[in-house]
Write a protein that holds these residues in place. Structure first.
Motif, PDB file in Angstrom:
ATOM      1  N   LYS C  92      42.886  40.998  39.904  1.00 40.81           N
ATOM      2  CA  LYS C  92      42.415  42.020  40.850  1.00 40.81           C
ATOM      3  C   LYS C  92      43.593  42.750  41.499  1.00 40.81           C
ATOM      4  O   LYS C  92      43.508  43.954  41.758  1.00 40.81           O
ATOM      5  CB  LYS C  92      41.547  41.354  41.921  1.00 40.81           C
ATOM      6  CG  LYS C  92      40.883  42.343  42.878  1.00 40.81           C
ATOM      7  CD  LYS C  92      39.661  43.025  42.273  1.00 40.81           C
ATOM      8  CE  LYS C  92      39.066  44.063  43.216  1.00 40.81           C
ATOM      9  NZ  LYS C  92      37.752  44.554  42.755  1.00 40.81           N
ATOM     10  N   GLU C 125      40.600  38.062  49.302  1.00 36.71           N
ATOM     11  CA  GLU C 125      40.705  38.688  47.970  1.00 36.71           C
ATOM     12  C   GLU C 125      39.394  39.392  47.656  1.00 36.71           C
ATOM     13  O   GLU C 125      38.320  38.792  47.754  1.00 36.71           O
ATOM     14  CB  GLU C 125      40.996  37.624  46.902  1.00 36.71           C
ATOM     15  CG  GLU C 125      42.334  36.919  47.034  1.00 36.71           C
ATOM     16  CD  GLU C 125      43.542  37.824  46.798  1.00 36.71           C
ATOM     17  OE1 GLU C 125      43.387  38.910  46.186  1.00 36.71           O
ATOM     18  OE2 GLU C 125      44.641  37.447  47.250  1.00 36.71           O
ATOM     19  N   ASN C 126      39.491  40.603  47.214  1.00 38.00           N
ATOM     20  CA  ASN C 126      38.297  41.420  47.016  1.00 38.00           C
ATOM     21  C   ASN C 126      37.648  41.185  45.649  1.00 38.00           C
ATOM     22  O   ASN C 126      37.576  42.076  44.816  1.00 38.00           O
ATOM     23  CB  ASN C 126      38.651  42.898  47.203  1.00 38.00           C
ATOM     24  CG  ASN C 126      37.420  43.773  47.197  1.00 38.00           C
ATOM     25  OD1 ASN C 126      36.395  43.413  47.780  1.00 38.00           O
ATOM     26  ND2 ASN C 126      37.510  44.901  46.519  1.00 38.00           N
ATOM     27  N   GLN C 210      31.974  43.680  47.063  1.00 37.98           N
ATOM     28  CA  GLN C 210      33.217  43.916  46.306  1.00 37.98           C
ATOM     29  C   GLN C 210      33.404  45.405  46.033  1.00 37.98           C
ATOM     30  O   GLN C 210      34.490  45.952  46.215  1.00 37.98           O
ATOM     31  CB  GLN C 210      33.207  43.128  44.985  1.00 37.98           C
ATOM     32  CG  GLN C 210      34.482  43.362  44.189  1.00 37.98           C
ATOM     33  CD  GLN C 210      34.591  42.547  42.903  1.00 37.98           C
ATOM     34  OE1 GLN C 210      35.484  42.791  42.122  1.00 37.98           O
ATOM     35  NE2 GLN C 210      33.711  41.586  42.680  1.00 37.98           N
ATOM     36  N   ASN C 213      34.908  47.157  48.778  1.00 39.79           N
ATOM     37  CA  ASN C 213      36.219  46.639  49.225  1.00 39.79           C
ATOM     38  C   ASN C 213      36.151  45.872  50.534  1.00 39.79           C
ATOM     39  O   ASN C 213      37.021  46.015  51.395  1.00 39.79           O
ATOM     40  CB  ASN C 213      37.216  47.782  49.386  1.00 39.79           C
ATOM     41  CG  ASN C 213      37.655  48.319  48.047  1.00 39.79           C
ATOM     42  OD1 ASN C 213      38.095  47.557  47.186  1.00 39.79           O
ATOM     43  ND2 ASN C 213      37.507  49.615  47.867  1.00 39.79           N
ATOM     44  N   GLY C 215      36.160  42.548  50.911  1.00 34.66           N
ATOM     45  CA  GLY C 215      36.852  41.262  50.913  1.00 34.66           C
ATOM     46  C   GLY C 215      36.175  40.255  50.005  1.00 34.66           C
ATOM     47  O   GLY C 215      35.459  40.624  49.065  1.00 34.66           O
TER      48      GLY C 215
END
Ligand SMILES: Cc1ncc(C[n+]2csc(CCOP(=O)(O)OP(=O)(O)O)c2C)c(N)n1
Ligand SMILES: Cc1ncc(C[n+]2csc(CCOP(=O)(O)OP(=O)(O)O)c2C)c(N)n1
Ligand code: SF4
Ligand code: SF4
Ligand code: SF4
Ligand code: SF4
Ligand code: SF4
Ligand code: SF4
Ligand SMILES: [Mg+2]
Ligand SMILES: [Mg+2]
Lengths: 82, 195, 263, 362, 263, 362, 82, 195
Positions: C92, C125-126, C210, C213, C215
């Motif tokens: 990612k 982390e997205n 996701q 965006n 997270g």
């Protein structure tokens, strides 16, 4: 006033593993296990009369044996899927 | 003298337990015996191949053998696998409930047993391997069905105790099938040894 | 006189059929009555609905479910046991405009890989992590994991998990919801048609998070493992309803406002 | 036969461990190690020992460190990826002089090197035993616990998929350990004595011990301990037909059972072939290999990998006779160390080929 | 005429002196103004108060504080970075009637070792973990850990930790309190005399919980690292008060009733 | 001099990595690796790359797997315990044919073996470069990225404490990579093509690719790839005075700088001593070592460990000349690979002793 | 009615690392840094008149330089420690 | 010609930065130069020993050297360490603020500089190494104090920018000390090179 639901299913019995989950969820008890075995060694469901096309069996079947559901009354969920 | 038995099936058919029971029963009858189970890493639906080597003397061979006196296939997937180990003059036992194509092997004696069907009739759909063993042991005299039942009791793990009665039934149903359909079977396991 | 089935079908509408673009739902080697295929189908259906199968990278965990990966119609990396979230991080970070998902089991994510999951959640982390929780290491033959319920019998707890000896199972969805980098965390299940429909909604929300965006997004899906549970296939759903969902409550534990509004 | 028990390799190891008084075992499921976990759980439960279903391999091995440091007998096991995750601790447990038994339930034999030299950091060695029958698995397990305590060092047992899934008749033997000393290094609370430290820098020592060497000097301990172990731990091997053998086949572990059988078949055909079966992989049985090299025209090493023990053979004979590598990585679909290479017809053909090429004057 | 100091001392009572049985408080190599020695002293004082130094095994983590271990007057095992809770598990399971503690840093326990901590807490291992949280890997030269506050500058976040890039720091005491095997979880600090006194009470409760076999007990102690924070020694306590304790709230997050009653 | 930059080994590696277009780096602090982390953070920030402060070594290496699988250049680094924790992934990344660069910022040289054969499970090898100056650190870093992509395989750089803490003048060179092919194996979303899978079982392949072999056969891939790499990756070495040398000293990495200097001092005294400095530790420069063995009376291997490269030397010369091991584990108090053994007076004395004993007719 | 607190401290200046934490916490400002260096290279606190024996300095000192505290009024905490 | 400088101190005294600045300054004056820092693994209070090798030609020696032209001790702990590397005819520079025992070494010229005291007076208690370097560079002509200051600016990391003024002051205070107390110092670094 809703019409009575009438439906049917496409069912691939050759890949069925006989888990009977569909049997348990069918609200109108129109699925029944065979006495025969399919070629991979399992008994499989047979569709009796009275299916309403409610999709329950298709939702639960882990082996994707139910490949399509037909019904006279389309619903929201059907729209969502297509 | 030595007798080798190879049984193939898919995960869930109980091949491993059945052949371990066979080995235990043979041991109970004071045969030398060795058992080996090979499965493809996963328990789910993959092929399982179990080997039992037994004899009247101590055994020398390692437990993976090129050919066997009796090969058994419980499922169509394992027919080629076990057929490759069949030996001219030996036996090839098939579960005809699932293996519907006729099997022919040059010089090998095919024995047909509708094992899964018999098990299914007992409402023990996964008991085919026990039925088959009960039948073929009865037919060949490899080991007595009583000892198979003793082995079953010895080996069934605590979390499966409730399966003992229905597997006992399966052995007995196999036994009954053999008495009816395989009476006076000409391939007696220990014929030479007895001689 | 009753209609033949073919006659009937002509008069009816096709209201449902298997998704085919994102998941190739053919035959598979899972045990009869296994819950994991349903979870895969749900994930595939939402991928198909969002039309993102060509823009998605799946990082696969190791467990029984790995055998289902062949059905997925997307780019994939096979990660090692427990490590999928770290691999997903690398992916990612390099390709922030692709969708990245992991599919992992409870042995994989909760036992072996809890550090990876916690740190990815903390880092926000997205990407989206799907946990298929069946309370056992199915693949290795049915051993206890960090989510096995107290009293439950497994191959390594033949007398049942004993809280005194083995401690208490981890409620992963609740735990990860605690971390500030987590945008969405929920727990669904596949033991009944209703639960499946509800779980599908969770999967959708997670992937929307996701997309936006927001997270780290996480869906724990309870799945039946009749083999590992030493049970008949048809007993497993009821068992799940009666015991497992009582401890592992179904529901959402963290929902970003943006997603809630859209849903 | 009937007197003997009919059990498999994992059960043999587990019951032997219990007989040896193992009180702690931690592991994480992975095939073919899972079966040993199940057996250990049952065996230790019977004697009141502790089995931990560790949540990862790293946790398992570090738990074993803690348990073993208290002076209790402890065991760990895993395979392949699992062992890769344990090297950090395993390396330092040698340095910390922690006595424990490690069962490597291998898939094939690609971990010969890490099973002797370790895969981690720094310099260390494992005393390493490779059983080739269920009986030997039981016997070597007893020996392993004894040797670990005697030399206060990790001992590894190289078991594998075939062993754990082979059921054969065997019996458990008594084992005399009366020469072992008391564990005056156990970390068990400092009641009535000066506190002790167990450290990967220095083994176990007393708090404030002024004989403490500087770290720099301590590093050389590893070299000294390795040399000491190599000299003092008996290296074991089984040999056959070395007297008249032109070709000697060298093979270890379960796989050697196939090689030995193949050699037997070929001898029946009149070929002058012998064998050496290292039972300790480390210390490597140099004496037996040198003896073979003195009389034979060539050695052939059969192992299920890309050539690892063959290096030890070559380093032993240093060019005296040609050393042929006749193994390969196991090719079965499970990756569990079965496959074509060990099937008797193939193996026999391979040895025959080597033997025949050797006879052609070069 | 003022008294000499010696005269004064004769007229006064000794109200405090360094504990000597459980900790040998000699000189050490820590940086000036480091908060870790105070944490060790507190732990030592409670060990001394309980008289358990001969019945206690310490499992030591790896960080700057490891240099302080030589002061401890108890049996000890030096564990690897992050692994102390697993080693402690092995010890406690073999010696259930001994006290077992670990002392670890944030790099050790939260970054590298969070899996160990989570699983031990879930299993309810009956030992006590002390986390010295200074938001940096002090020992390696001052790099970011999983507890570094947002905006905080470290050698590996020279512009300050950026939530977008590095995510959010983990609140370990709160996280571990979630796990059902945890009996006691609290966060103290050593930045002021008042905080030190309060933290000492937490240390006592944690060890009492262990004594009473209540399960996993945990005390996170915030410590100053002026070196790693690029700060003058005397600025660090105020910095901690103003910023760190605002994010890492001081207090108790889980207290077993039995201990609460006794305290 | 003034033209050149005065920088240390870590900065040289970091800047070279950035020049090579490295876009991803993940690591975890550990001495002497921490300094490289700091430099990489700064260098990648300048070119818009990503540095991850991974929370553990295991996470770091798996992040690198993910990043590298997307077709981007990626790098990882650590040392000792840290590397021990990475072997699981590193082993499988070879199997998965993931191209990336690994910097082992060593303490001493006890990881020669795992730096060539790997410490994990299964069979694999690293192409392994050992720089001995800051300049070479920069040059080999460029080469490493190129080689990794060219052979789609992991490449390791053996750096160490001394290198990272040595500041010297150097310059960055251009590097021609124009012969590299496009990365038609990148995992980057299946837009407009058949999905790809990157797997440790099979490298990268297309979904449904019917040329997929059975797992059993796939296992042999490792043997084939190792053989291919050994044949096709150029092995590099520096040699000196081999023409007339009676004794040849073999040494690698930063440590070889001390050995080379000592050899120089002894030649000034008139001793016929030469040296071979492997630059690639794997593939091992057999040609140069054999050449040395042909002319010299003996070889002496100096390395900071208990004898690891010496095995490769012995396996190369197979008894043709005696091979003496003159190294030892580094004995400094930091454990960082300094200490008495590499101090010039001691090292010189050791080589002299070996040379003189050799001249005594045995 | 409590008497005025009077106290003093035992202080080992040779192990002081000059962090000045004690200086900051002394409520009555009776600690002051030296100009001189001790043998390990640091400036150190000097006790001025007026110490109340409140222990604050001893609690905070990371180098355990304060080895004992004396005061005319014993307190609960003092009891707890001894 | 080559000049070797070894400086020892404890963590926190800034020995590493000071000697790196020295190396940078030498490079700026076009000397060949190599710098090496050895510390015992931890930053805290342990011994630090840094080596600078510089010369008029390319350098051959590796960066760990048995003896040096100038050895410097900032702290009593490092006196034995650096003294072992002192060379007859060479220099031994001591920080007399902390090293109070008199130092004598056969044939080695001892230079005494109260570096920490001078730094302390500037309220830069950890600036002793800079003071000492400023002084000895001024005295020996090894490199100019201006270049030291340039080196300081080049090497101070962003998170320490605020220390630049006070370290500049420290170099200058060292310079001033040398002009007053070490004027006409007889050991000129590059005397031979200049010849
Ligand atoms: C490092 C490592 N340890 C252990 C294994 C063995 N292993 C493979 S799958 C698995 C369990 C998977 O359990 P889970 O993730 O819950 O999936 P399930 O099989 O239940 O679907 C384990 C332990 C492994 N592959 N790698
Ligand atoms: C596996 C492993 N990785 C990295 C290290 C290097 N290391 C030693 S101490 C440390 C950091 C310690 O940080 P922390 O626990 O917060 O303690 P502090 O130094 O801050 O007191 C690290 C990363 C190590 N020893 N082992
Ligand atoms: S669609 Fe509904 S009614 Fe019809 S068979 Fe399936 S579950 Fe029964
Ligand atoms: S749910 Fe599917 S697999 Fe199970 S019995 Fe019904 S059709 Fe067969
Ligand atoms: S073992 Fe359990 S998880 Fe695995 S396939 Fe079978 S039912 Fe599913
Ligand atoms: S670096 Fe920080 S934690 Fe380490 S000793 Fe110094 S102040 Fe303490
Ligand atoms: S005891 Fe209190 S008053 Fe006295 S010096 Fe210490 S802090 Fe100041
Ligand atoms: S707190 Fe302690 S170390 Fe710091 S200045 Fe005061 S006496 Fe010195
Ligand atoms: Mg699972
Ligand atoms: Mg810290």
């Amino acid at each position: 006033m809703p019409t009575k639901a009438i439906g049917t299913v496409d069912l691939d019995i050759e890949i069925c593993k006989g888990c009977e989950l569909c049997i348990k969820v069918c609200p109108v008890n129109v699925l029944e296990m065979s006495r025969e075995f399919n070629t991979i060694g399992f008994r499989y469901p047979i569709l009796l009369d009275g299916c309403t096309g409610c999709e329950m069996c298709a939702l639960i079947c882990p082996d994707f044996c139910f490949t399509a559901i037909y019904r006279n009354i389309p619903n929201k969920r059907a729209a969502e899927i297509q | 003298m030595e007798r080798e038995i190879v049984m193939g099936g898919i995960g869930g058919q109980g091949v491993q337990l059945a052949t371990k029971i066979l080995a235990t029963a043979l041991n109970r009858e004071n045969r030398s015996v060795m058992h080996f189970a090979a499965f493809g890493g996963t328990m789910r639906g993959g092929n399982v191949e179990c080997t039992v080597v037994t004899g009247t003397e101590a055994l020398a061979a390692p437990p993976i053998i090129p050919s066997a006196w009796m090969v058994i296939s419980m499922h169509p997937n394992t027919v080629p696998l076990v057929a490759a180990k069949a030996r001219p003059g030996g036996l090839f036992v098939v579960n005809t409930t699932l293996i519907t194509e006729p099997t022919e092997l040059e010089g090998v004696n095919v024995v047909e047993i509708p094992a899964s069907w018999i098990a299914g009739e007992l409402d023990n759909t996964q008991g085919g391997a026990m039925v088959l063993l009960g039948a073929i042991c009865q037919a060949t005299g490899l080991v007595s069905v009583e000892q198979l039942v003793e082995g079953l009791k010895e080996l069934t793990p605590p979390y499966r105790q409730k399966t003992i009665p229905r597997n006992t039934q399966a052995f007995e149903a196999g036994d009954a099938f053999a008495r009816e359909h395989l009476a006076n079977f000409q391939h007696q396991a220990w014929a030479l040894a007895a001689a | 006189m009753p209609m033949t089935k073919e006659q009937a079908k002509e008069q009816l509408k096709k209201v449902w059929s298997l998704p085919k673009n994102s998941v190739n739902l053919g035959t598979h080697h899972m045990c009869p009555g296994c819950g994991e295929p349903m979870a895969y189908r749900i994930i595939g259906e939402i991928i198909e609905e969002m039309g993102i199968q060509e823009n998605l990278i799946q990082v696969a965990g190791i467990g029984c479910y790995s055998a289902l990966d062949v059905m997925m119609q997307n780019d994939r990396i096979n990660a090692l046991h427990g490590r999928a979230p770290s691999v997903a991080t690398g992916v990612k970070r390099m390709l922030p405009d692709r969708f990245v998902i992991t599919i992992q089991g409870d042995g994989d994510l909760v036992s072996e890989g809890i550090a990876e999951a916690v740190h990815c959640a903390a880092r926000g982390e997205n990407f989206t992590v799907f946990l298929l929780n069946n309370m056992v290491n199915g693949e290795t033959g049915g051993h206890m994991t960090a989510t096995t319920m107290v009293g439950h019998k497994t191959k390594s707890t033949l007398q049942g998990r004993d809280a005194k000896v083995h401690g208490m199972p981890i409620k992963t969805a609740e735990l990860l919801a605690q971390l500030e980098g987590t945008a969405y965390s929920a727990r669904g299940s596949v033991h009944s048609p209703a639960a499946i429909i509800r779980t599908k909604r969770m999967v959708r929300k997670a992937l929307h998070a996701q997309r936006d965006n927001l997270g780290f997004s996480f869906v724990e899906i309870l799945t039946m493992c009749p083999t590992g549970w030493f049970m008949e296939t048809w007993e497993a759903p009821q068992f799940m309803e009666d015991t497992m969902t009582k401890y592992f409550t179904l529901g959402e534990f963290k929902v970003p406002e943006a997603v809630e509004a859209a849903a | 036969m009937g007197d003997k028990q009919l059990i498999d390799g994992s059960k043999a190891i587990a019951h032997s461990a219990a007989l040896a008084g193992c009180r702690f075992y931690a592991s994480y499921p992975i095939q073919p190690n899972s079966h040993l976990i199940e057996e250990m759980t049952q065996e230790l439960a019977k004697i009141g020992g502790v089995t931990m279903n560790a949540e990862s391999e790293g946790e398992a091995i570090n738990m074993v460190w803690g348990a073993a440091a208290t002076g209790n007998r402890a065991m760990c096991s895993t395979t392949v990826t699992g062992m890769s995750l344990m090297h950090e601790a395993m390396s330092e447990m040698f340095a910390a002089e922690v006595a424990y038994v490690f069962v490597h339930m291998a898939r094939g034999q690609t971990e010969y090197r890490v099973g002797t030299r370790g895969g981690g950091h720094g310099e260390y060695r494992y005393i390493s035993y490779a059983p080739h029958t269920v009986q030997e698995a039981a016997d070597l397990t007893r020996l392993a616990f004894y040797t670990a305590d005697k030399f206060r060092t990790p001992v590894m047992i190289q078991a594998d998929y075939i062993l754990t899934h082979t059921v054969e008749a065997m019996e458990f033997h008594d084992f005399d350990e009366s020469d072992l000393k008391e564990k005056d290094w156990a970390i068990d609370g400092a009641k009535g004595r000066v506190p002790r430290i167990n450290s990967f820098i220095r083994g176990t020592y007393s708090l404030g011990d002024k004989s403490a060497m500087a770290y720099g000097e301590l590093q050389e301990r590893a070299m000294e301990r390795i040399a000491y172990l190599e000299e003092n731990v008996p290296s074991l091997a089984e040999t056959g037909h070395l007297d008249d053998a032109d070709l000697v086949v060298i093979s270890y572990g379960y796989v050697s059972r196939f090689a030995k059988y193949a050699v037997g078949l070929l001898r029946e055909e009149g070929m002058k072939i012998g064998f050496v079966r290292p039972i300790t992989m480390w210390p490597f049985p140099k004496k037996e290999v040198l003896e073979a090299a003195e009389k034979a025209k060539a050695l052939a090493v059969f192992e299920l990998n890309n050539g690892q023990m063959v290096d030890d053979v070559r380093l032993t004979v240093l060019g005296r006779v040609p050393v042929h590598f006749i193994g390969r990585i196991s090719q079965d679909d499970s990756g569990f160390g079965m496959g074509k290479a060990i099937e008797i017809p193939n193996l026999t053909a391979k040895i025959r080929e080597t033997y025949e090429q050797m006879k052609v004057p070069a």
